[in-house]
Design an enzyme around this catalytic site. Structure first.
Site, PDB file in Angstrom:
ATOM      1  N   TYR A 100      37.974  44.144  34.840  1.00  0.00           N
ATOM      2  CA  TYR A 100      38.577  45.436  35.154  1.00  0.00           C
ATOM      3  C   TYR A 100      39.574  45.316  36.306  1.00  0.00           C
ATOM      4  O   TYR A 100      39.329  44.582  37.270  1.00  0.00           O
ATOM      5  CB  TYR A 100      37.484  46.433  35.553  1.00  0.00           C
ATOM      6  CG  TYR A 100      38.031  47.794  35.837  1.00  0.00           C
ATOM      7  CD1 TYR A 100      38.353  48.654  34.792  1.00  0.00           C
ATOM      8  CD2 TYR A 100      38.274  48.218  37.137  1.00  0.00           C
ATOM      9  CE1 TYR A 100      38.883  49.903  35.050  1.00  0.00           C
ATOM     10  CE2 TYR A 100      38.805  49.472  37.399  1.00  0.00           C
ATOM     11  CZ  TYR A 100      39.107  50.308  36.347  1.00  0.00           C
ATOM     12  OH  TYR A 100      39.640  51.545  36.592  1.00  0.00           O
ATOM     13  N   TRP A 133      43.688  46.982  38.001  1.00  0.00           N
ATOM     14  CA  TRP A 133      45.008  47.578  37.800  1.00  0.00           C
ATOM     15  C   TRP A 133      46.151  46.577  37.750  1.00  0.00           C
ATOM     16  O   TRP A 133      47.249  46.913  37.320  1.00  0.00           O
ATOM     17  CB  TRP A 133      45.280  48.591  38.907  1.00  0.00           C
ATOM     18  CG  TRP A 133      44.775  49.957  38.579  1.00  0.00           C
ATOM     19  CD1 TRP A 133      43.507  50.303  38.246  1.00  0.00           C
ATOM     20  CD2 TRP A 133      45.550  51.164  38.569  1.00  0.00           C
ATOM     21  NE1 TRP A 133      43.435  51.668  38.040  1.00  0.00           N
ATOM     22  CE2 TRP A 133      44.672  52.214  38.230  1.00  0.00           C
ATOM     23  CE3 TRP A 133      46.885  51.461  38.831  1.00  0.00           C
ATOM     24  CZ2 TRP A 133      45.092  53.536  38.134  1.00  0.00           C
ATOM     25  CZ3 TRP A 133      47.295  52.783  38.738  1.00  0.00           C
ATOM     26  CH2 TRP A 133      46.405  53.803  38.378  1.00  0.00           C
TER      27      TRP A 133
END
Ligand SMILES: Nc1nc2c(c(=O)[nH]1)N[C@H]1C(S)=C(S)[C@@H](COP(=O)(O)OP(=O)(O)OC[C@H]3O[C@@H](n4cnc5c(=O)[nH]c(N)nc54)[C@H](O)[C@@H]3O)O[C@H]1N2
Ligand SMILES: Nc1nc2c(c(=O)[nH]1)N[C@H]1C(S)=C(S)[C@@H](COP(=O)(O)OP(=O)(O)OC[C@H]3O[C@@H](n4cnc5c(=O)[nH]c(N)nc54)[C@H](O)[C@@H]3O)O[C@H]1N2
Ligand SMILES: [Mo]
Length: 747
Positions: free
Chosen positions: A107, A109
């Site tokens: 996970y 960004w």
């Protein structure tokens, strides 16, 4: 100057003759983000990973569980040597243990850019070598994304097709904002944002705002508002009491509830004793204020909004569900300016007017392995292989993980209870991390591969509801020996005999052309690239969530079992979870403590990204992350602004720089996420993060057994003045010899 973009805005930039990065915001942007000030650190900060590095213990003893991870030294080695070792290890794990033993959820960004999106690159690579254990949902709204399908059917509609700001500005008379509308957050949208519309929309708001938050600055001070300084984690009690008032005063919309909802009667019976006096004791909001607000809500065109932060907590389903139930009782769902919203002030695209277009993306192939974890269960996965857990009506088990592969995320930023995560990271045989910077996650890896940043490669950039597709030009040569994630995976794929399947024979530049051409014929790729951007067709100014459902619920039923809004869900009731029963209920938090910590998003950076950057560094106090306290709480502890303080609970402790501020409700302290984790094992006061990372304090518990969502927003803590010699912050210095990067412009 060359065009590029970031999650916090489009810009153009160049490296000037003395190697400094010059950045200018996109000319069409009416409200450029202060975070642009951090970009220079992406170029040449000493925290950049210069060369591939392997942990000493892994190199000497081979793959195995090891509690030296995060404490060991690193050895820098040539690329080919490290890639050979990694390819051999990937092959060993998949052959001996099966591909589900590879955790590739990864996970995070990463940077803007559709092709070089690190997680997509990793997933595509792992799929071509037989698959991996994946992760599901997000840290952002992992609770709501499991809950909403049961309640209103459509997560996408709620999160991505909210009523637009111009509609709200024109029609809303009262905006009841749980969590406020924090302006600091709206500069960010994943993938990029060229025109920041929300600050302007906020300035045009005519509605009176009921700001319901422990923090007064969760709303721009220019907006006409009354502050309800609520005790954190008690919003559901307030919502229930507002609903109670509507019932006893006959102000609820019975026709709407009959026609558009199911399960209201059961909820109404539950409301019976949830009166404003009861709620006042829990929330700290006076009963008279609750009654007055309920009456005003019924009298006016009212929009109820709930920020995502409220669901990033224990029992985080409840305020979202209760907010929807309350809006249903007002009967304004589907009317312009009325109803409910989720995430105004959480992200730039929520309520924005940009187009909703499919944008080019890298195809990831298919994963032959069907194992996954809800994303926030990473430590449980590593600590409890084979054990079972509940998730959305299923009983699942954690697979046995041998290799953890992370690219584009920072679990030692985003996960809760970092001391527990450190322990979990001792368990795998091998941890691999691609990173531009020596983050705490890189320091807890066995193999660290230096990745380029978006400034150092070419890409296509565009975010949700973005107005432009940006031709992201290369602005600088890669730092040190950094390589693109794509190049790293291509080299591994070649060693594992699947080069053609992974690359399809394309260079990175050829992929950009290929992705662009598969999306648009006109203008040509060459023209688009030379132009630096493509303006996308405009979106809609006016839109109301669920207007079609309201107009004709039979023609446009919701995608719930009943086709209606499920104020009571027989599906959820049937799961039998005491921590998430069949309708919204008040569930107090398990923890109590002298102070309640809000660990929210930082206003000086995006998560942990570029903590070394100028804007982020300018916000530090005494060289650490600032922690805000109410002056009364500070006085009781002998703390003044500028003091170094120790924030602590039973799970851990960190140092932070004190700031006194009466914008906080008494009893509440606020410490944003994102200071790079800087653990000291052997401090006399116990394990300590020297830098101020709040995730040493948060609990690694799920919202509930329904969603298993992240609950990192809150923690019970105490604070004391730290009088001893303060340890130095080392997080921004590399764990290997420092490299002085000499940067030149890309020609
Ligand atoms: N206590 C608490 N914790 C929280 C939250 C909270 O409210 N409270 N919020 C949560 C939320 S909503 C989120 S979204 C998460 C965010 O958690 P993350 O998304 O993990 O945080 P980032 O700091 O954005 O991490 C991205 C990493 O990718 C690296 N990177 C950038 N570009 C590239 C690239 O091209 N290639 C590679 N390989 N790496 C790259 C960056 O250097 C950075 O280390 O945090 C969560 N954690
Ligand atoms: N500058 C900047 N912007 C960002 C990000 C960033 O890192 N930096 N991250 C982006 C990401 S990935 C996401 S998911 C979104 C997150 O968006 P959110 O989750 O909405 O953002 P937060 O800042 O964590 O929380 C918003 C506010 O909720 C309030 N709050 C906390 N607990 C309670 C409570 O119990 N009751 C009430 N009523 N209010 C409460 C806090 O005061 C806090 O300021 O932000 C995005 N925007
Ligand atoms: Mo997020």
């Amino acid at each position: 100057m060359k065009p590029s973009t970031s999650h916090w805005g489009a810009f153009s930039a160049e490296v000037d003759p003395d190697g400094r990065l010059r950045v200018e915001p996109h000319p069409a942007d009416p409200a450029p983000s202060p975070l642009l000030g951090n970009l220079a650190a992406a170029l040449d900060h000493p925290s950049r990973v210069a060369r591939p590095a392997v942990r000493r213990g892994w190199l000497d003893h081979g793959p195995s569980p090891d509690d030296r991870r995060g404490r060991d030294e690193f050895v820098e080695l040539p690329w080919d040597d490290v890639l050979d070792r990694l390819a051999t290890e990937l092959d060993r794990v998949r052959t001996r243990h099966g591909n589900q033993a590879i955790f590739g959820g990864s996970y995070g960004w990463a940077s803007a850019g559709r092709f070089h999106h690190a997680q997509s690159q990793l997933h595509r690579f792992l799929n071509t070598i037989g698959g991996f254990t994946a992760s599901r949902n997000t840290y952002s709204n992992g609770t709501s994304s499991v809950l909403l399908p049961h309640i209103v059917g459509d997560t996408h509609a709620v999160l991505r097709q909210a009523s637009t700001w111009p509609t709200i500005a024109e029609h809303t008379e009262l905006l009841v904002a749980f969590g406020g509308i924090p302006e600091k957050n709206v500069y960010v949208t994943p993938g990029g944002v060229t025109v920041h519309g929300t600050p302007g929309h906020l300035a045009r708001l005519r509605a009176r705002v009921a700001l319901i938050s422990p923090l007064r600055d969760d709303l721009p001070s220019t907006i006409d508002a009354k502050w309800y300084p609520i005790r954190p984690a008690t919003d559901t009690a307030l919502m229930l009491a507002l609903a109670h008032t509507l019932v006893v005063e006959g102000l609820h919309d019975k026709e709407f509830l009959d026609r558009y909802c199911v399960g209201y009667a059961e909820f109404e019976r539950y409301l019976l004793d949830k009166d404003p006096n009861w709620a006042a004791g829990i929330t700290g909001i006076p009963a008279a204020d609750i009654v007055a607000l309920a009456r005003e809500m019924a009298a006016k065109r009212t929009l109820i909004t709930v920020t995502w932060s409220l669901q990033r907590t224990e029992h985080g389903e409840q305020p979202v569900w209760a907010g929807i139930a309350l809006a249903a009782m007002l009967g304004q769902i589907g009317l312009p300016g009325g109803g409910f919203g989720h995430g105004y002030g959480s992200m730039g695209d929520v309520g924005d007017t940009g187009p909703e277009l499919p944008i080019p993306h890298l195809p990831q192939g298919t994963n032959p392995i069907d194992e996954f974890i809800p994303v926030a269960r990473i430590a449980d996965l590593l600590l409890h292989p084979g054990e079972t857990y509940d998730y959305n009506g299923e009983t699942r088990h954690y697979p046995d993980t041998r290799l953890v592969y992370w690219a584009g995320g920072n679990p030692f930023h985003h996960h809760q209870d970092l001391n527990r995560l450190r322990h979990a990271f001792t368990r795998p045989d091998t941890v691999v991390v691609h990173e531009p910077h020596w983050t705490a996650t890189a320091r807890h890896a066995d193999i660290v591969l230096p990745a380029t940043t978006a400034l150092e490669r070419e890409d296509l950039g565009s975010g949700r509801r973005d107005t432009h597709l940006i031709a992201m030009h290369r602005i600088a040569e890669p730092a040190g020996e950094a390589r693109d994630d794509y190049a790293i995976f291509a080299a591994l794929a070649s060693r594992l005999g699947v080069a053609e399947a992974f690359t399809e024979g394309r260079t990175a530049r050829q992929w950009l052309e290929h992705l662009y051409n598969g999306w648009r014929g006109e203008p040509s790729f060459e023209e688009f690239w030379a132009n630096g951007e493509l303006k996308l067709p405009p979106g809609r100014n006016h839109h109301t969530l669920f207007a079609d459902f309201r107009a004709d619920p039979n023609a446009h039923p919701l995608k719930t079992p009943s086709g209606r809004i499920e104020i009571t869900s027989t599906t959820i009731a049937g799961f039998g979870y005491p921590d998430c029963p069949g309708h919204p209920v008040w569930l107090p938090p398990t923890e109590t403590g002298p102070l309640w910590l809000i660990a929210n998003q930082p206003h000086t950076r995006l998560h942990s990204q570029l903590d070394a950057g100028e804007t982020s560094q300018a916000g530090k106090v005494a060289g650490r992350e600032p922690v805000r306290l109410n002056p009364a709480d500070a006085a009781a502890r002998g703390i003044t602004t500028g003091d170094i303080v120790r924030v602590f609970n039973t799970r851990g402790a960190c140092l932070a720089g004190a700031v006194l501020d009466d914008a906080l409700r008494p009893g509440v302290v606020q410490l944003a996420t994102g200071a790079w984790f800087d653990p000291i094992d052997d401090h006399p006061t116990g394990p300590l993060c020297a830098h101020g990372n709040p995730n040493v304090l948060t609990a690694d518990i799920p919202s509930s057994r329904l969603s298993q969502g992240c609950a990192g927003q809150h923690a019970a803590v105490d604070v004391e003045r730290f009088d001893g010699p303060a340890p130095r912050v080392r997080a921004l210095h590399p764990p290997v010899r420092e490299t002085a990067f000499r940067r030149t412009a890309q020609r």
